[in-house]
Design a protein around this motif. Structure first.
Motif, PDB file in Angstrom:
ATOM      1  N   LEU A   1      44.602  95.415  66.051  1.00  0.00           N
ATOM      2  CA  LEU A   1      45.823  95.135  66.795  1.00  0.00           C
ATOM      3  C   LEU A   1      45.700  93.818  67.556  1.00  0.00           C
ATOM      4  O   LEU A   1      44.614  93.458  68.037  1.00  0.00           O
ATOM      5  CB  LEU A   1      46.107  96.279  67.773  1.00  0.00           C
ATOM      6  CG  LEU A   1      46.448  97.617  67.102  1.00  0.00           C
ATOM      7  CD1 LEU A   1      46.456  98.730  68.124  1.00  0.00           C
ATOM      8  CD2 LEU A   1      47.797  97.526  66.389  1.00  0.00           C
TER       9      LEU A   1
ATOM     10  N   VAL B   1      49.703 103.341  69.031  1.00  0.00           N
ATOM     11  CA  VAL B   1      49.999 102.727  67.736  1.00  0.00           C
ATOM     12  C   VAL B   1      49.472 103.604  66.609  1.00  0.00           C
ATOM     13  O   VAL B   1      50.128 103.790  65.569  1.00  0.00           O
ATOM     14  CB  VAL B   1      49.403 101.313  67.653  1.00  0.00           C
ATOM     15  CG1 VAL B   1      49.536 100.738  66.257  1.00  0.00           C
ATOM     16  CG2 VAL B   1      50.094 100.395  68.662  1.00  0.00           C
TER      17      VAL B   1
ATOM     18  N   VAL C   1      47.994  98.358  59.498  1.00  0.00           N
ATOM     19  CA  VAL C   1      47.898  97.917  60.903  1.00  0.00           C
ATOM     20  C   VAL C   1      46.739  96.959  61.108  1.00  0.00           C
ATOM     21  O   VAL C   1      46.888  95.845  61.600  1.00  0.00           O
ATOM     22  CB  VAL C   1      47.771  99.134  61.832  1.00  0.00           C
ATOM     23  CG1 VAL C   1      47.575  98.678  63.276  1.00  0.00           C
ATOM     24  CG2 VAL C   1      49.002 100.018  61.705  1.00  0.00           C
TER      25      VAL C   1
ATOM     26  N   SER D   1      51.711 105.111  63.513  1.00  0.00           N
ATOM     27  CA  SER D   1      51.498 104.439  62.226  1.00  0.00           C
ATOM     28  C   SER D   1      51.861 105.358  61.049  1.00  0.00           C
ATOM     29  O   SER D   1      51.487 106.534  61.023  1.00  0.00           O
ATOM     30  CB  SER D   1      50.034 104.016  62.106  1.00  0.00           C
ATOM     31  OG  SER D   1      49.781 103.489  60.822  1.00  0.00           O
TER      32      SER D   1
ATOM     33  N   VAL E   1      46.198 101.600  71.791  1.00  0.00           N
ATOM     34  CA  VAL E   1      45.620 101.782  70.449  1.00  0.00           C
ATOM     35  C   VAL E   1      45.958 103.189  69.946  1.00  0.00           C
ATOM     36  O   VAL E   1      46.370 103.381  68.783  1.00  0.00           O
ATOM     37  CB  VAL E   1      44.096 101.554  70.472  1.00  0.00           C
ATOM     38  CG1 VAL E   1      43.462 102.052  69.172  1.00  0.00           C
ATOM     39  CG2 VAL E   1      43.788 100.064  70.656  1.00  0.00           C
TER      40      VAL E   1
ATOM     41  N   ASN F   1      39.876  99.681  65.382  1.00  0.00           N
ATOM     42  CA  ASN F   1      40.118  99.028  66.657  1.00  0.00           C
ATOM     43  C   ASN F   1      39.062  99.372  67.705  1.00  0.00           C
ATOM     44  O   ASN F   1      38.619  98.500  68.455  1.00  0.00           O
ATOM     45  CB  ASN F   1      41.512  99.383  67.174  1.00  0.00           C
ATOM     46  CG  ASN F   1      42.597  98.608  66.458  1.00  0.00           C
ATOM     47  OD1 ASN F   1      42.885  97.468  66.767  1.00  0.00           O
ATOM     48  ND2 ASN F   1      43.208  99.252  65.440  1.00  0.00           N
TER      49      ASN F   1
ATOM     50  N   VAL G   1      53.212  94.111  64.957  1.00  0.00           N
ATOM     51  CA  VAL G   1      51.934  94.172  64.269  1.00  0.00           C
ATOM     52  C   VAL G   1      52.115  93.693  62.846  1.00  0.00           C
ATOM     53  O   VAL G   1      52.951  94.205  62.099  1.00  0.00           O
ATOM     54  CB  VAL G   1      51.403  95.628  64.269  1.00  0.00           C
ATOM     55  CG1 VAL G   1      50.082  95.699  63.516  1.00  0.00           C
ATOM     56  CG2 VAL G   1      51.234  96.101  65.696  1.00  0.00           C
TER      57      VAL G   1
ATOM     58  N   ILE H   1      55.047  98.468  65.525  1.00  0.00           N
ATOM     59  CA  ILE H   1      54.254  98.346  64.294  1.00  0.00           C
ATOM     60  C   ILE H   1      55.171  98.176  63.098  1.00  0.00           C
ATOM     61  O   ILE H   1      56.321  98.632  63.089  1.00  0.00           O
ATOM     62  CB  ILE H   1      53.348  99.574  64.104  1.00  0.00           C
ATOM     63  CG1 ILE H   1      54.192 100.834  63.969  1.00  0.00           C
ATOM     64  CG2 ILE H   1      52.369  99.707  65.258  1.00  0.00           C
ATOM     65  CD1 ILE H   1      53.381 102.071  63.624  1.00  0.00           C
TER      66      ILE H   1
END
Length: 878
Positions: free
Chosen positions: A656, A700, A653, A704, A697, A716, A484, A647
């Motif tokens: 994505l 991640v 981020v 994060s 999603v 997202n 990412v 990531i």
């Protein structure tokens, strides 16, 4: 024609005591469409009457009717138009001139010959024959005495009735017939002459019979007188004996007459049905198999030979020497013609195939075959070859019925030649397709620069692809796991769903994929008519057509199996080449599997509508399975890449890559699958992909460190919701609502968590107030609590003057700006939500002050209007 003769004899002439001798299919000159039949007939009773009868089908077409008849004695002239050339036209001059056009010259000549023989035999007044070949009339000796050759095709109308009257010969009659045949040495070798001799003797016997009857009448008169005398003289015994002698004499004459007639009918039957004309014999032995006229003559001769060999002999005929000799002659003619036909067709195969493949041309450069159709991606057509060979279709049917082993040998020879021819053409065709397909990539950008443009290098590349589709699809070992990236550099990176095979999204564009789609469609469009034309030719040429109304179901299955086996052998390379082409396309770009699935499904559907059991339908169905596997592998590969995403710890981020990749995938897929038969496959893939997107999603967001979890989820899922709302994919309606719900929840959570920072002490103070109220302290008594008295409240409020609040909000804006990405443009949405939340909290604080500190006059250092100005000015300044 034989079936028509039998039908006419049975339905029209037998009820009228007539015998059909010859027939010709004609139409009036200038009126080609109204066909009828002219029939030459004789009566079965004496005196014999000879007629020409016109017969036509009824308007409903289910039976024949007698339309007109002329006596042969009224015929003045027969005009054959041309004695030296073949001409189907002829005229009959009765009270007026009737002009006719026969369906063939052979039928016309046979009919005129029959008329000539009937005229010679039965009429004193001779008809004049004009423009008739003397050779045609001289071919049949003793025409004025013999039975017309046209009777060879007639049906003896009274045979069945005559068989009922048959009486076995006694010993004396057998001796008489044997003596008669011994006197006539040619009785067996020349049955026709022997029949003529019996006919003449039968006429003599008829005369003797009449004389005997007349004499008997005189004797009867005398006997009547004697009876009168015998009554008086008692001589009745003598009269009885004389009457018995007369009766016995008459009975013997009748038996002899009947038996002679039966013998004559048997001989006529053998002569009529086991006689092959000299012209047919010449055609079978030396007929020209290369010219249209020669082929037609050979077809007629072979059919006549087959009729002679298949005639149903009556009991005892097979023991006659003449019959055995004829059967031996027929067998020799059959074997001779079968060898000639087989050799000729073998030579035709060789010549036609080498001509089609250009191998017969001197100095031909075979390497030019590949470039011959490079400009247009097409396959050579073989319709001229099929057209030339179909002239022999009836002869192939004859060979199938008479010499099965030679027929099967020719079938194998044809298949062998066509296999080599098509294998080379199809291989060259697919080489060109692969060159054009490789040209759809942008080699200058490097990711597929290893695919050469030269034919030799391409050949080496594609040879490694034969049968190895599994090695090509999903070969993502060279791909680095997705990382990412920051929002500023993300647009330069390929999305997860586009980074497929050995190609990245930056190396592909819509034009490339459109070009690939056209190439693949052109390949399928060229293969489809080629296979259908070849299958249609095989069915017609080798007589493998299906006739459900007359063919048993098991025989139909066998015919289908034979056609399928021949097609599998001839086009054995198509499935391999298609799989290789599909593997190459999938290696170039896995997105090609979407195009191939739609195109292949459509062509399979089209082929099944034409013939579900055809070779084309079966082969394309097998290839469709491979394409569907590649499509499934493409979807599974993208899900796996989502699961392996990592990531960056140094940058925020943002959106994505696999989220934007799903958007681009869906946009392209909706374009490709519009009105497609396999829409259900795409819907299933959508569900798998979107669930994987949702799951990853969240994965991640949880991992994060730089960007808050709520921000990752909010941005997202907002993007996913916007994509699904714009594309309106019906099967993902539930996921669209879920994405909206997740986006809204995490937006609210992020706003609430972030707004506690600017007024932290005030928040803690009022949280304590609410805690005391929750513990049972009355709201108006909270101010008496030492930690929450009015003085402490004023002290906390003074720490948040308007300037400090604005400063805190400005820092909050900067912090939010760092968290959010530019692509989704949610900063103003989040800022407006924070403003609403701040106002809500402000009003909540004011409410608590009013209820817990009534009459104190304590207020916040800034108003709601001040807050609105702070939020507006901060947003504008950035």
């Amino acid at each position: 024609m034989t079936a028509i003769k039998h039908a006419l004899q049975r339905d029209i002439f037998t009820p009228n005591d007539e015998r059909l001798l010859s027939i010709v299919n004609v139409c009036k000159a200038g009126k080609k469409k109204k066909n009828c039949f002219l029939c030459a007939t004789v009566t079965t009773e004496r005196p014999v009457q000879v007629k020409v009868v016109k017969v036509k089908k009824s308007d409903k077409g289910d039976f024949y009717k007698r339309q007109m008849a002329w006596e042969l004695r009224d015929l003045a002239e027969v005009d054959a138009k041309d004695a030296s050339k073949e001409n189907p036209e002829f005229d009959l001059h009765f009270e007026k001139v009737y002009r006719w056009v026969a369906s063939s010259t052979a039928e016309k000549n046979s009919f005129i010959s029959c008329i000539w023989k009937l005229n010679q035999r039965y009429l004193r007044k001779k008809v004049e024959f004009v423009n008739v070949s003397s050779q045609l009339l001289e071919e049949l000796p003793k025409a004025e005495e013999s039975v017309p050759s046209g009777e060879s095709q007639s049906v003896a109308g009274g045979d069945e009735d005559a068989l009922d009257d048959y009486q076995e010969l006694n010993a004396r009659e057998e001796q008489d017939i044997e003596s008669m045949m011994e006197v006539c040495e040619y009785a067996i070798s020349n049955a026709e002459a022997f029949a003529e001799k019996l006919s003449r003797e039968l006429q003599v016997l008829d005369g003797a019979n009449i004389q005997s009857i007349m004499a008997s009448e005189k004797q009867v008169n005398i006997l009547m007188q004697l009876l009168d005398e015998a009554l008086a003289e008692e001589m009745l015994q003598s009269v009885k004996e004389q009457m018995d002698q007369i009766s016995q004499s008459n009975r013997l004459i009748q038996i002899s007459n009947t038996n002679n007639g039966k013998l004559l009918d048997e001989i006529q039957f053998l002569v009529n049905y086991m006689d092959l004309s000299k012209g047919h014999i010449r055609a079978l032995q030396d007929g020209d198999l290369s010219s249209p006229k020669g082929i037609e003559a050979c077809i007629n001769a072979s059919e006549a030979l087959l009729q002679c060999m298949n005639v149903a002999l009556r009991p005892g005929h097979d023991k006659l020497m003449a019959v055995k000799q004829q059967q031996h002659l027929f067998s020799e003619l059959r074997d001779t013609f079968a060898r000639r036909l087989t050799n000729h067709l073998n030579n035709v195969f060789v010549h036609q195939f080498y001509r089609s493949s250009c191998l017969s041309l001197p100095g031909h450069d075979q390497s030019s075959t590949l470039s011959q159709h490079t400009a247009e991606l097409t396959l050579p057509k073989h319709s001229p070859l099929h057209r030339d060979l179909l002239r022999y279709a009836k002869l192939m049917e004859w060979l199938k019925n008479t010499h099965r082993e030679k027929y099967e040998g020719l079938s194998r020879t044809y298949v062998d030649y066509m296999t080599r021819l098509y294998e080379r053409e199809i291989k060259d065709f697919f080489e060109v397709a692969k060159i054009k397909m490789a040209g759809t990539t942008k080699e200058a950008k490097g990711k597929f620069a290893t695919l050469p443009r030269k034919e030799s290098a391409l050949k080496q590349e594609t040879e490694s692809l034969h049968g190895s589709s599994g090695k090509l699809t999903g070969s993502t070992s060279s791909l680095n796991k997705l990382t990412v990236q920051g929002s500023n550099s993300r647009r330069s990176q390929s999305s997860s769903l586009l980074d497929m095979g050995n190609m990245s999204a930056s190396d592909l564009d819509v034009a490339d994929r459109t070009k690939f789609d056209k190439i693949f469609e052109q390949v399928l469009s060229e293969l489809e008519p080629l296979c259908l034309a070849e299958q249609d030719f095989i069915s017609k040429f080798f007589k493998l057509q299906q006739h459900p109304t007359i063919t048993p179901p098991l025989a139909q299955v066998n015919l289908k199996d034979m056609v399928r086996l021949m097609m599998n052998k001839i086009f054995q390379s198509i499935e391999t080449e298609l799989n290789s082409l599909i593997a190459l396309g999938d290696k170039i770009d896995s997105f090609h599997s979407l195009y191939m699935l739609v195109k292949m499904s459509h062509h399979v559907w089209t082929a099944e509508n034409v013939d579900p059991a055809s070779y084309l339908s079966t082969t394309l169905g097998n290839v469709l399975v491979i394409v569907k596997r590649n499509f499934d592998k493409c979807i599974s590969g993208q899900i796996k890449q989502m699961e392996e995403v990592k990531i960056s710890k140094k940058s925020k981020v943002g959106i994505l890559p696999f989220v934007t990749g799903f958007e681009e995938f869906a946009e392209l897929a909706e374009t490709i699958f519009r009105n497609a038969e396999r829409r259900g496959d795409l819907d299933k893939a959508y569900v798998k992909l979107i669930r994987a997107v949702f799951m990853n999603v969240e994965k991640v967001a949880n991992e994060s460190q730089k960007t808050p979890r709520d921000v990752v989820m909010m941005e997202n899922f907002h993007h996913i919701f916007s994509t699904l709302s714009r594309l309106k994919i019906s099967c993902l309606e539930a996921e669209r609502r879920e994405a909206k719900h997740k986006y809204t929840d995490h937006l609210q959570s992020y706003v609430i968590n972030s707004l506690g920072q600017p007024l932290e002490k005030l928040n803690h103070f009022f949280e304590g107030v609410e805690a005391r109220v929750a513990q049972g302290v009355r709201e108006e008594e909270v101010s008496y609590q030492l930690a929450f008295n009015k003085q402490e409240l004023r002290k906390v409020i003074k720490e948040y003057p308007g300037k400090e609040v604005k400063k805190g909000l400005d820092n909050l804006y900067k912090k939010v700006d760092k968290h959010l990405c530019e692509e989704e443009s949610l900063l103003q949405v989040v800022w407006h939500s924070m403003q609403d939340e701040f106002i809500r909290q402000y009003k909540h604080f004011e409410g608590l002050i009013g209820r817990c500190y009534p009459g104190s006059g304590i207020t916040m250092e800034f108003t709601i209007q001040d807050m609105l100005e702070y939020f507006s000015s901060i947003a504008q300044s950035h």
